[in-house]
Scaffold this motif. Structure first.
Motif, PDB file in Angstrom:
ATOM      1  N   TYR A 434       0.813  -1.227   0.000  1.00 37.70           N
ATOM      2  CA  TYR A 434       0.000   0.000   0.000  1.00 37.70           C
ATOM      3  C   TYR A 434       0.849   1.281   0.000  1.00 37.70           C
ATOM      4  CZ  TYR A 434      -3.853  -3.155   0.467  1.00 37.70           C
ATOM      5  OH  TYR A 434      -4.759  -4.149   0.207  1.00 37.70           O
ATOM      6  N   SER A 435       2.123   1.162  -0.427  1.00 34.11           N
ATOM      7  CA  SER A 435       2.949   2.375  -0.520  1.00 34.11           C
ATOM      8  C   SER A 435       2.368   3.227  -1.663  1.00 34.11           C
ATOM      9  CB  SER A 435       4.385   1.985  -0.842  1.00 34.11           C
ATOM     10  OG  SER A 435       4.416   1.400  -2.117  1.00 34.11           O
ATOM     11  N   PRO A 436       2.613   4.551  -1.645  1.00 35.26           N
ATOM     12  CA  PRO A 436       2.107   5.388  -2.748  1.00 35.26           C
ATOM     13  C   PRO A 436       2.605   4.879  -4.096  1.00 35.26           C
ATOM     14  CG  PRO A 436       2.924   6.750  -0.945  1.00 35.26           C
ATOM     15  CD  PRO A 436       3.257   5.338  -0.584  1.00 35.26           C
ATOM     16  N   GLU A 437       3.852   4.355  -4.147  1.00 34.91           N
ATOM     17  CA  GLU A 437       4.396   3.861  -5.428  1.00 34.91           C
ATOM     18  C   GLU A 437       3.592   2.647  -5.901  1.00 34.91           C
ATOM     19  OE1 GLU A 437       6.497   4.000  -2.585  1.00 34.91           O
ATOM     20  OE2 GLU A 437       6.781   6.121  -3.069  1.00 34.91           O
ATOM     21  N   ASN A 439       0.514   1.883  -5.029  1.00 37.67           N
ATOM     22  CA  ASN A 439      -0.835   2.338  -5.405  1.00 37.67           C
ATOM     23  C   ASN A 439      -0.823   2.871  -6.832  1.00 37.67           C
ATOM     24  OD1 ASN A 439      -1.854   1.688  -2.930  1.00 37.67           O
ATOM     25  ND2 ASN A 439      -1.813   3.756  -2.097  1.00 37.67           N
ATOM     26  N   ALA A 440       0.247   3.651  -7.158  1.00 39.61           N
ATOM     27  CA  ALA A 440       0.326   4.242  -8.505  1.00 39.61           C
ATOM     28  C   ALA A 440       0.470   3.132  -9.545  1.00 39.61           C
ATOM     29  CB  ALA A 440       1.508   5.209  -8.567  1.00 39.61           C
ATOM     30  N   LEU A 462      -7.246   3.155  -0.479  1.00 40.25           N
ATOM     31  CA  LEU A 462      -6.895   4.081   0.595  1.00 40.25           C
ATOM     32  C   LEU A 462      -7.616   3.751   1.895  1.00 40.25           C
ATOM     33  CD1 LEU A 462      -6.726   7.533  -1.230  1.00 40.25           C
ATOM     34  CD2 LEU A 462      -4.902   5.911  -0.798  1.00 40.25           C
ATOM     35  N   LEU A 480      -2.171  10.168   4.900  1.00 37.46           N
ATOM     36  CA  LEU A 480      -2.463   9.246   3.804  1.00 37.46           C
ATOM     37  C   LEU A 480      -2.714  10.014   2.502  1.00 37.46           C
ATOM     38  CD1 LEU A 480      -3.205   6.137   3.307  1.00 37.46           C
ATOM     39  CD2 LEU A 480      -5.553   6.918   3.428  1.00 37.46           C
ATOM     40  N   ALA A 483       0.512  11.639   1.193  1.00 38.24           N
ATOM     41  CA  ALA A 483       1.431  10.676   0.581  1.00 38.24           C
ATOM     42  C   ALA A 483       0.959  10.259  -0.812  1.00 38.24           C
ATOM     43  CB  ALA A 483       1.565   9.453   1.480  1.00 38.24           C
ATOM     44  N   ASN A 484      -0.378  10.277  -1.027  1.00 39.64           N
ATOM     45  CA  ASN A 484      -0.911   9.819  -2.319  1.00 39.64           C
ATOM     46  C   ASN A 484      -1.436  10.983  -3.159  1.00 39.64           C
ATOM     47  OD1 ASN A 484      -1.041   6.655  -2.334  1.00 39.64           O
ATOM     48  ND2 ASN A 484      -1.575   7.288  -0.262  1.00 39.64           N
ATOM     49  N   ARG A 485      -0.975  12.221  -2.841  1.00 37.68           N
ATOM     50  CA  ARG A 485      -1.581  13.406  -3.477  1.00 37.68           C
ATOM     51  C   ARG A 485      -1.394  13.406  -5.003  1.00 37.68           C
ATOM     52  NH1 ARG A 485       2.905  14.748  -0.833  1.00 37.68           N
ATOM     53  NH2 ARG A 485       4.522  15.972  -1.854  1.00 37.68           N
ATOM     54  N   LEU A 487      -1.296  10.961  -7.133  1.00 42.09           N
ATOM     55  CA  LEU A 487      -2.260  10.045  -7.747  1.00 42.09           C
ATOM     56  C   LEU A 487      -3.687  10.615  -7.689  1.00 42.09           C
ATOM     57  CD1 LEU A 487      -2.219   7.288  -8.970  1.00 42.09           C
ATOM     58  CD2 LEU A 487      -2.367   6.286  -6.693  1.00 42.09           C
TER      59      LEU A 487
END
Ligand code: B12
Ligand code: SF4
Length: 519
Positions: A434-437, A439-440, A462, A480, A483-485, A487
């Motif tokens: 579930y890291s931002p990378e 998720n992307a 998320l 959260l 970190a995912n802004r 995306l």
């Protein structure tokens, strides 16, 4: 009598769905009594708050249900309630497995006036009547006239009046944004995940699981008609109240009898009773193409699959050789081809796991269609074959781990890793998934799907982690989103652009129409 049914919070995470047992027992309560429900996960209370609620509401009987991981909290609450002079009856998997503990017959303190063993559908009305007369017994077991355990047939099955239940405490939409969404979204101001069971029991007997012992290996199903009617009631409720309702079929193995599952899904489709749904189905039952077609046509969205491990030796150790890691990828592709995604569940700390198990599993997961992986440590629940095996081999480091509950903490040492290494592997598995990378990359892999499909996938990614990790505070949410802004921004921009171009296209068709009409 006023009765409170209470499910303690686990103190760590938020449940995304109410517990069915509370609604079922409320429905089965004999007439003349009033039942209030509190799920601590949705409405957290400490002992003092709960006792003052019980006094204020003049509650005469409290029923507490709990899984093993919440039992220590359940006992603390029960102690406080009993000290205030109100009788407590406890039920659910844990007290069924170790009833002496709740009754103080194992040398420890007593926490409950009575325990309900096993499935309480038929004993609950008796418990209520006994309590109302002040004649509560210590143990209620579902036995037939010959003293043999009797499992409810589920036919008939009580009609749970979801439309009149107060579901406010289980709304998945945070209160502050409800009015905004109510104004702009088609019923997205209120979202509920409702548990429905279509059957009980699983014959597979995986070594770590309590289900085969608790519900028995004989499977019982509700009639298709009764399930379809429940779905229709919910659908009507959603329409009347302009809210979104999703369904979780909580059967342990929703397709355990493929023929019956297909016939149920066909009936749901024929009655137009579809609501978006999720269910647990083991991988070996997802080979049938027709079943997958019916899942898609009946609005199945997510399938929870207990994969446990990508190592066949591990699966053999826990009596789960019916899982074939070599076919996982094909199963997931079969689902994804119909727009159905999987929640893939893994256990870390199995006896053949060694350092690097998280990295190996993550590599495999990355080669599959995007889904929601979850990871737990191998936990010896009382009275499972796993517990007995580890106890016999003197491998339990915390034999009563539930009295000292700590999330993601092992209670035994695996054979090929230390406990600290196992904890580290678990963290790596969650972080890596579930890291931002990650998720992307997951969103990129479904880049060809419609935008609303991808937004839904991101939202699910998320919030999903919040079922297992604390994510309730504002700070946790802010972190959260931050970190995912990248995306979130990318998808938001794309959806605004699409919205504008669809408006332009609509205007372009209206203008020539006006010209035609005007002429
Ligand atoms: C749905 C479900 C979930 C949902 C959440 C629960 C929810 N909101 O409903 C999700 C998917 C999130 C989940 C997660 C987990 N779950 Co779960 N889950 C289930 C499942 C499949 C269905 C529960 C259910 O509604 N059953 C149907 C109802 C009718 O049965 P029941 O709850 O047992 O209630 C009956 C009796 O027990 C009794 N009863 C129950 N309470 C009370 C109270 C009183 C007062 C009385 C009189 C009677 C009574 O009467 C009821 C009617 O007969 C069960 C398996 C199962 N089939 O029960 C596992 C199960 C409860 N889960 C289990 C586990 C281990 C977990 C996890 C810890 C897994 C993990 N490693 O992460 C997590 C914990 C997450 C958390 N946040 O706490 C175990 C619990 C074992 C144990 N001894 O505690 C079970 C039994 C499955 C198993 N494999 O063994 N779970
Ligand atoms: S298939 Fe699932 S429910 Fe059935 S015994 Fe195994 S883990 Fe338990």
């Amino acid at each position: 009598m006023r009765i409170l049914l209470y499910n303690p919070d686990n103190g760590v995470t938020r449940n995304f769905m109410p517990h069915l047992w509370m609604f079922l027992l409320k429905t089965l309560t004999p007439a003349g009594h009033e039942v209030l429900l509190i799920d601590g996960n949705a409405r957290p209370m400490d002992e003092k708050q709960l006792v003052s609620f019980i006094r204020r509401e003049k509650i005469g009987l409290v029923g507490i249900g709990a899984m093993t991981r919440m039992i220590a909290r359940a006992y603390r609450m029960a102690d406080a309630i009993r000290a205030a002079g109100v009788p407590v009856v406890m039920g659910g998997p844990h007290v069924t497995e170790v009833p002496d503990e709740a009754l103080g017959r194992d040398g420890g303190p007593r926490h409950a006036d009575a325990v309900a063993l096993g499935e309480a559908d038929e004993t609950w009305p008796k418990i209520v009547n006994d309590a109302a007369r002040g004649e509560l017994k210590e143990i209620y077991a579902p036995l037939d006239e010959t003293g043999k355990e009797r499992k409810p047939s589920l036919q008939p099955y009580p009609e749970i009046p979801w439309n009149t239940m107060d579901l406010d405490q289980f709304d998945l939409v945070p209160k502050p944004i409800r009015p905004l969404l109510r104004r702009h979204g088609a019923g997205w101001g209120s979202v509920h995940m409702i548990p429905i069971e279509s059957g009980r029991g699983c014959p597979y007997g995986c070594e770590f699981c309590t289900v085969t012992g608790f519900f028995g290996d004989s499977i019982r199903f509700r009639s298709n008609e009764s399930v379809v009617n429940e779905l229709l009631t919910l659908k009507e409720h959603a329409r009347e109240n302009r809210k979104q309702v999703m369904v979780f079929f909580i059967d342990d193995n929703f397709a355990i009898n493929i023929k019956r599952t297909k016939s149920l899904l066909r009936d749901i489709i024929a009655a137009n009773a579809q609501l978006p749904w999720t269910a647990q189905i083991s991988a070996n039952l997802l080979r049938d193409e027709e079943l997958i077609d019916l899942i898609a046509a009946s609005d199945g969205k997510w399938v929870f699959i207990g994969m446990e491990s990508i190592d066949s030796a591990n699966l053999a150790d826990v009596n789960k050789s019916f899982n074939k890691p070599a076919e996982y990828s094909a199963v997931l592709n079969r689902l994804a081809a119909r727009g159905i995604y999987a929640i893939t569940s893994f256990i870390i700390g199995l006896d053949n796991d060694s350092v690097g198990v998280a990295a190996r599993t993550l590599r495999e997961i990355e080669s599959w269609p995007a889904g929601l992986p979850i990871f737990g440590q191998l936990t010896p629940f009382p009275s499972t074959p796993l517990y007995q095996r580890l106890l016999k081999a003197d491998r339990l480091t915390r034999p009563k781990h539930w009295l000292d509950f700590a999330p993601f903490q092992m209670a035994h040492t695996p054979l090929k890793m230390s406990i600290a290494e196992t904890h580290d592997e678990l963290n790596q598995a969650w972080e890596g998934s579930y890291s931002p990378e990650r998720n992307a990359r997951a969103l990129d892999s479904i880049g060809d799907k419609p935008i609303d499909h991808r937004i839904m996938h991101l939202i699910t990614r998320l919030i999903f982690r919040g079922i297992y990790f604390p994510q309730m505070g504002k700070a946790a949410w802010a972190k959260l989103f931050l970190a995912n802004r990248g995306l979130i921004y990318k998808l938001a921009r794309e959806s605004v652009a699409r919205f504008r171009s669809s408006k332009r296209a609509a205007r372009a068709t209206v203008l020539p129409m006006q010209e035609i009409v005007g002429r």
